[in-house]
Scaffold this active site. Structure first.
Site, PDB file in Angstrom:
ATOM      1  N   SER A 242       0.838  -1.217   0.000  1.00  0.00           N
ATOM      2  CA  SER A 242       0.000   0.000   0.000  1.00  0.00           C
ATOM      3  C   SER A 242       0.867   1.260   0.000  1.00  0.00           C
ATOM      4  O   SER A 242       0.551   2.243  -0.681  1.00  0.00           O
ATOM      5  CB  SER A 242      -0.946   0.006   1.204  1.00  0.00           C
ATOM      6  OG  SER A 242      -0.246  -0.185   2.410  1.00  0.00           O
ATOM      7  N   HIS A 272      -2.174  -8.779   1.933  1.00  0.00           N
ATOM      8  CA  HIS A 272      -1.800  -7.537   2.634  1.00  0.00           C
ATOM      9  C   HIS A 272      -2.927  -7.191   3.616  1.00  0.00           C
ATOM     10  O   HIS A 272      -3.253  -7.996   4.488  1.00  0.00           O
ATOM     11  CB  HIS A 272      -1.539  -6.465   1.559  1.00  0.00           C
ATOM     12  CG  HIS A 272      -0.930  -5.189   2.035  1.00  0.00           C
ATOM     13  ND1 HIS A 272      -0.283  -5.063   3.222  1.00  0.00           N
ATOM     14  CD2 HIS A 272      -0.866  -3.952   1.449  1.00  0.00           C
ATOM     15  CE1 HIS A 272       0.158  -3.816   3.373  1.00  0.00           C
ATOM     16  NE2 HIS A 272      -0.195  -3.113   2.301  1.00  0.00           N
ATOM     17  N   HIS A 319       5.392 -13.033   7.112  1.00  0.00           N
ATOM     18  CA  HIS A 319       5.650 -11.649   6.701  1.00  0.00           C
ATOM     19  C   HIS A 319       6.806 -11.601   5.710  1.00  0.00           C
ATOM     20  O   HIS A 319       7.729 -12.415   5.797  1.00  0.00           O
ATOM     21  CB  HIS A 319       5.968 -10.758   7.915  1.00  0.00           C
ATOM     22  CG  HIS A 319       5.756  -9.310   7.634  1.00  0.00           C
ATOM     23  ND1 HIS A 319       6.754  -8.521   7.123  1.00  0.00           N
ATOM     24  CD2 HIS A 319       4.667  -8.520   7.741  1.00  0.00           C
ATOM     25  CE1 HIS A 319       6.281  -7.296   6.950  1.00  0.00           C
ATOM     26  NE2 HIS A 319       4.999  -7.268   7.313  1.00  0.00           N
ATOM     27  N   ARG A 328       3.348  -5.043  16.521  1.00  0.00           N
ATOM     28  CA  ARG A 328       1.979  -4.512  16.423  1.00  0.00           C
ATOM     29  C   ARG A 328       0.987  -5.570  16.932  1.00  0.00           C
ATOM     30  O   ARG A 328      -0.030  -5.235  17.527  1.00  0.00           O
ATOM     31  CB  ARG A 328       1.658  -4.116  14.976  1.00  0.00           C
ATOM     32  CG  ARG A 328       2.621  -3.070  14.415  1.00  0.00           C
ATOM     33  CD  ARG A 328       2.404  -2.845  12.925  1.00  0.00           C
ATOM     34  NE  ARG A 328       2.636  -4.063  12.161  1.00  0.00           N
ATOM     35  CZ  ARG A 328       2.411  -4.195  10.852  1.00  0.00           C
ATOM     36  NH1 ARG A 328       1.930  -3.162  10.160  1.00  0.00           N
ATOM     37  NH2 ARG A 328       2.670  -5.316  10.216  1.00  0.00           N
ATOM     38  N   ASP A 374      -2.249  -8.505  11.620  1.00  0.00           N
ATOM     39  CA  ASP A 374      -3.638  -8.860  11.314  1.00  0.00           C
ATOM     40  C   ASP A 374      -4.153 -10.052  12.128  1.00  0.00           C
ATOM     41  O   ASP A 374      -5.356 -10.309  12.154  1.00  0.00           O
ATOM     42  CB  ASP A 374      -3.769  -9.170   9.816  1.00  0.00           C
ATOM     43  CG  ASP A 374      -3.383  -7.967   8.976  1.00  0.00           C
ATOM     44  OD1 ASP A 374      -3.795  -6.856   9.330  1.00  0.00           O
ATOM     45  OD2 ASP A 374      -2.641  -8.138   7.984  1.00  0.00           O
ATOM     46  N   ARG A 400      -3.467   3.783   7.769  1.00  0.00           N
ATOM     47  CA  ARG A 400      -2.337   3.757   6.824  1.00  0.00           C
ATOM     48  C   ARG A 400      -2.209   5.079   6.057  1.00  0.00           C
ATOM     49  O   ARG A 400      -1.114   5.496   5.668  1.00  0.00           O
ATOM     50  CB  ARG A 400      -2.524   2.551   5.882  1.00  0.00           C
ATOM     51  CG  ARG A 400      -1.437   2.283   4.853  1.00  0.00           C
ATOM     52  CD  ARG A 400      -0.044   2.241   5.409  1.00  0.00           C
ATOM     53  NE  ARG A 400       0.214   1.348   6.507  1.00  0.00           N
ATOM     54  CZ  ARG A 400       0.736   0.113   6.395  1.00  0.00           C
ATOM     55  NH1 ARG A 400       1.043  -0.348   5.220  1.00  0.00           N
ATOM     56  NH2 ARG A 400       0.970  -0.624   7.465  1.00  0.00           N
ATOM     57  N   ARG A 420      10.631   4.845 -12.058  1.00  0.00           N
ATOM     58  CA  ARG A 420      10.633   4.113 -13.320  1.00  0.00           C
ATOM     59  C   ARG A 420      11.787   3.105 -13.306  1.00  0.00           C
ATOM     60  O   ARG A 420      12.829   3.322 -13.924  1.00  0.00           O
ATOM     61  CB  ARG A 420      10.791   5.121 -14.460  1.00  0.00           C
ATOM     62  CG  ARG A 420      10.422   4.773 -15.899  1.00  0.00           C
ATOM     63  CD  ARG A 420      10.226   3.358 -16.160  1.00  0.00           C
ATOM     64  NE  ARG A 420       9.927   3.072 -17.558  1.00  0.00           N
ATOM     65  CZ  ARG A 420      10.255   1.918 -18.126  1.00  0.00           C
ATOM     66  NH1 ARG A 420      10.893   0.994 -17.438  1.00  0.00           N
ATOM     67  NH2 ARG A 420       9.929   1.689 -19.388  1.00  0.00           N
TER      68      ARG A 420
HETATM   69  N1  CMX Z   1       0.542 -19.963   5.639  1.00  0.00           N
HETATM   70  C1  CMX Z   1       0.928 -20.906   4.721  1.00  0.00           C
HETATM   71  N2  CMX Z   1       1.980 -20.741   3.890  1.00  0.00           N
HETATM   72  C2  CMX Z   1       2.693 -19.604   4.032  1.00  0.00           C
HETATM   73  C3  CMX Z   1       2.388 -18.611   4.990  1.00  0.00           C
HETATM   74  C4  CMX Z   1       1.250 -18.827   5.800  1.00  0.00           C
HETATM   75  N3  CMX Z   1       0.836 -17.923   6.694  1.00  0.00           N
HETATM   76  N4  CMX Z   1       3.300 -17.613   4.885  1.00  0.00           N
HETATM   77  C5  CMX Z   1       4.143 -17.960   3.897  1.00  0.00           C
HETATM   78  N5  CMX Z   1       3.759 -19.156   3.356  1.00  0.00           N
HETATM   79  C6  CMX Z   1       4.338 -19.839   2.209  1.00  0.00           C
HETATM   80  C7  CMX Z   1       4.243 -18.951   0.985  1.00  0.00           C
HETATM   81  O1  CMX Z   1       2.934 -18.984   0.424  1.00  0.00           O
HETATM   82  C8  CMX Z   1       5.330 -19.492   0.119  1.00  0.00           C
HETATM   83  O2  CMX Z   1       4.843 -20.685  -0.471  1.00  0.00           O
HETATM   84  P1  CMX Z   1       5.221 -21.089  -2.005  1.00  0.00           P
HETATM   85  O3  CMX Z   1       6.716 -21.146  -2.046  1.00  0.00           O
HETATM   86  O4  CMX Z   1       4.557 -22.413  -2.179  1.00  0.00           O
HETATM   87  O5  CMX Z   1       4.652 -20.017  -2.858  1.00  0.00           O
HETATM   88  C9  CMX Z   1       6.418 -19.880   1.127  1.00  0.00           C
HETATM   89  O6  CMX Z   1       5.731 -20.029   2.388  1.00  0.00           O
HETATM   90  C10 CMX Z   1       7.499 -18.833   1.285  1.00  0.00           C
HETATM   91  O7  CMX Z   1       6.906 -17.588   1.604  1.00  0.00           O
HETATM   92  P2  CMX Z   1       7.704 -16.504   2.476  1.00  0.00           P
HETATM   93  O8  CMX Z   1       8.943 -16.162   1.734  1.00  0.00           O
HETATM   94  O9  CMX Z   1       7.836 -16.987   3.873  1.00  0.00           O
HETATM   95  O10 CMX Z   1       6.678 -15.292   2.525  1.00  0.00           O
HETATM   96  P3  CMX Z   1       6.445 -14.141   1.440  1.00  0.00           P
HETATM   97  O11 CMX Z   1       7.380 -13.037   1.716  1.00  0.00           O
HETATM   98  O12 CMX Z   1       6.431 -14.699   0.059  1.00  0.00           O
HETATM   99  O13 CMX Z   1       4.933 -13.720   1.773  1.00  0.00           O
HETATM  100  C11 CMX Z   1       3.096 -13.134   3.122  1.00  0.00           C
HETATM  101  C12 CMX Z   1       4.599 -12.981   2.903  1.00  0.00           C
HETATM  102  C13 CMX Z   1       2.660 -12.168   4.215  1.00  0.00           C
HETATM  103  C14 CMX Z   1       2.357 -12.779   1.826  1.00  0.00           C
HETATM  104  C15 CMX Z   1       2.795 -14.605   3.542  1.00  0.00           C
HETATM  105  O14 CMX Z   1       3.459 -14.904   4.748  1.00  0.00           O
HETATM  106  C16 CMX Z   1       1.325 -14.908   3.670  1.00  0.00           C
HETATM  107  O15 CMX Z   1       0.683 -15.223   2.663  1.00  0.00           O
HETATM  108  N6  CMX Z   1       0.747 -14.780   4.919  1.00  0.00           N
HETATM  109  C17 CMX Z   1      -0.667 -14.950   5.122  1.00  0.00           C
HETATM  110  C18 CMX Z   1      -1.424 -13.670   4.677  1.00  0.00           C
HETATM  111  C19 CMX Z   1      -1.188 -12.537   5.653  1.00  0.00           C
HETATM  112  O16 CMX Z   1      -1.293 -12.686   6.865  1.00  0.00           O
HETATM  113  N7  CMX Z   1      -0.899 -11.345   5.106  1.00  0.00           N
HETATM  114  C20 CMX Z   1      -0.759 -10.112   5.923  1.00  0.00           C
HETATM  115  C21 CMX Z   1       0.677  -9.589   6.027  1.00  0.00           C
HETATM  116  C22 CMX Z   1       0.749  -8.323   6.828  1.00  0.00           C
HETATM  117  C23 CMX Z   1       0.085  -7.169   6.098  1.00  0.00           C
HETATM  118  O17 CMX Z   1       0.586  -6.770   5.030  1.00  0.00           O
HETATM  119  O18 CMX Z   1      -0.938  -6.669   6.555  1.00  0.00           O
END
Ligand code: CMX
Length: 442
Positions: A242, A272, A319, A328, A374, A400, A420
């Site tokens: 965001s 997110h 994360h 948080r 969250d 935010r 860019r």
């Molecule tokens: N549950 C299951 N699998 C998860 C996971 C979770 N909570 N968090 C990470 N993973 C998985 C990823 O999907 C990824 O799988 P693939 O390799 O099969 O695609 C693998 O673990 C590696 O991911 P990562 O490097 O640890 O995490 P990223 O930096 O790619 O992603 C995030 C970060 C937040 C998108 C991810 O942890 C996630 O999807 N969490 C759940 C959604 C969530 O809570 N989002 C809110 C974040 C905070 C915010 O912005 O508000």
């Protein structure tokens, strides 16, 4: 010129000059190289932006102008009888880098009240949308509809000088932040309460007035929660989706209304900001499926494994930057321990803290198994009667806005150019690898 603007101008002019000198002398120094993994991996850890208002450490979490959340809960001014900081104080800190006095925060609160009138056409536009429209769609559209009021757009059309961009951006930022609680509360009441609205209370501060207009609880603790909530969600350095979107759109000199609306569209994604609604939805489904709001650890473990087996993520965990429990999350946990430790949903949230991380760790790929912001917020909101979880991301968005818009004022004051970056095709990367590996063999 108002007191906050004067302070900002003095600080911004000094940093603009210091940065110019630094660039002249050290502009060719490289901080990091970009790896192919980073290019394919969502640019994780790639240092490529300047963001003044906050900085995120993977282990310590967020610091706003150097202050941790724990420090801010002590140092920022508070409303009488409330233990939580006033979000107005955080905005002041992010904008000018100093903890404000009680008087300065009072001034800001009053200033936002004066600037909080929402154009009539925004309410009409909202009323024209089906009530089933997701609150984040309504929020983004409402922000965009207020663009008619942009001081920056008007002054740009009149031929404003580059040196004055920040000034017009500041005006829009102040006006926009001032209006958001009213807009958000309007969306809430039209969507879930049959368009029965609650008038603002001019005696209340920004966060408390928002709580009042939502109309879900007369409990003053809900106002305290709202002040805390609006403080801790405000900023998470510049690279999150965001913030980065708001920054990118602003770099084209689109005004703050366009920029923030864009940023809110990014916040609306389930990876997110939408994760806050997903968390509570997931917990409520679990409670319904299991037929109990006091599930055992084994029942919770089975439910988590089922979710993972269905190819879904556990919302609220993981994360892109953090590698420890999110401070948080911890701040909200402290609040819950103080006020509502007997709540069954809160107890489930705490149980998840013990059960989820080892299960995620066992997957062998999750870099951070700990809860993020969250994971806790929904349980607190539910307790005070804010049960309509599709609205939760709007609350995140109101907060935010403070961080990303304060940063926008800095970007204009520091003369940040159009963003860019360069992209490459997969073939170009393959060719690069071939060239590099041949060169090292030779
Ligand atoms: N549950 C299951 N699998 C998860 C996971 C979770 N909570 N968090 C990470 N993973 C998985 C990823 O999907 C990824 O799988 P693939 O390799 O099969 O695609 C693998 O673990 C590696 O991911 P990562 O490097 O640890 O995490 P990223 O930096 O790619 O992603 C995030 C970060 C937040 C998108 C991810 O942890 C996630 O999807 N969490 C759940 C959604 C969530 O809570 N989002 C809110 C974040 C905070 C915010 O912005 O508000």
């Amino acid at each position: 010129m108002d007191i906050l603007k004067q302070k900002f101008q003095a600080k911004a002019f000094a940093l603009f000059k210091a940065n110019k000198d630094m660039l002249k002398e050290h502009g060719d120094l490289a901080i990091d190289k970009v790896s192919i993994r980073q290019m394919f991996g969502g640019m994780r850890g790639m240092k490529s932006m300047v963001w003044e208002t906050s900085e995120l450490d993977a282990y310590e979490g967020i610091r706003f102008r150097g202050y941790s959340i724990r420090q801010l809960r002590k140092a920022l001014p508070k409303a009488e009888g409330c233990k939580e900081p006033l979000p107005e104080g955080l905005f002041w800190l992010m904008l000018v880098g100093d903890i404000p006095t009680d008087r300065e925060v009072k001034w800001l609160s009053e200033e936002w009240k004066k600037r909080s009138s929402v154009p009539d056409h925004t309410f009409k536009m909202l009323d024209s949308l089906p009530a089933t429209t997701h609150p984040m769609t309504q929020f983004s559209a409402a922000i965009l509809s207020m663009q008619t009021e942009s001081v920056f757009a008007k002054r740009y059309a009149e031929g404003i000088s580059k040196q004055d961009y920040w000034d017009a951006y500041y005006e829009d930022t102040m006006n926009l932040v001032a209006c958001l609680p009213r807009v958000a509360a309007y969306i809430y009441r039209r969507t879930y309460f049959n368009n029965e609205h609650i008038a603002p209370n001019p005696d209340l501060d920004w966060g408390a007035n928002f709580a009042h207009m939502l109309g879900v609880s007369d409990n003053p603790d809900f106002m305290s929660l709202m002040r805390l909530y609006l403080t801790i969600h405000a900023d998470h350095e510049g690279g999150n989706a965001s913030a980065h979107t708001t920054h990118l759109v602003g770099s084209t000199l689109s005004d703050p209304y366009y920029s923030l609306s864009g940023g809110m569209n990014a916040l609306a994604g389930p990876l997110h900001g939408l994760a806050n609604q997903e968390v509570i939805k997931w917990i409520l489904n679990m409670v319904e499926d299991l037929g109990t709001d006091t599930p055992t650890s084994d029942q919770i473990t089975d439910y988590i494994n089922k979710t993972l087996a269905e190819g879904k993520v556990i919302p609220g965990y993981g994360h892109a930057v953090l590698r420890q429990p999110d401070p948080r999350y911890m701040a909200q946990r402290v609040f819950a321990e103080d006020y509502i430790s007997d709540d069954p949903i809160v107890k489930i949230v705490w149980k998840l803290f013990d059960i989820v991380p080892p299960l995620l760790q066992d997957l062998g790929k999750v870099k951070n198994p700990w809860p993020n912001v969250d994971a806790h917020s929904g349980a607190l909101l539910m307790h005070y009667g804010l049960k309509d979880f599709s609205f939760y991301t709007v609350l995140f968005g109101v907060s935010r806005a403070m961080g990303v818009l304060a940063s926008g004022v800095w970007s204009r004051a520091l003369g940040m150019p159009l963003e860019r970056p360069k992209s490459l095709t997969s073939l170009a990367i393959k060719n690069f690898i071939e060239k590099e590996t041949t060169a090292t063999k030779e």
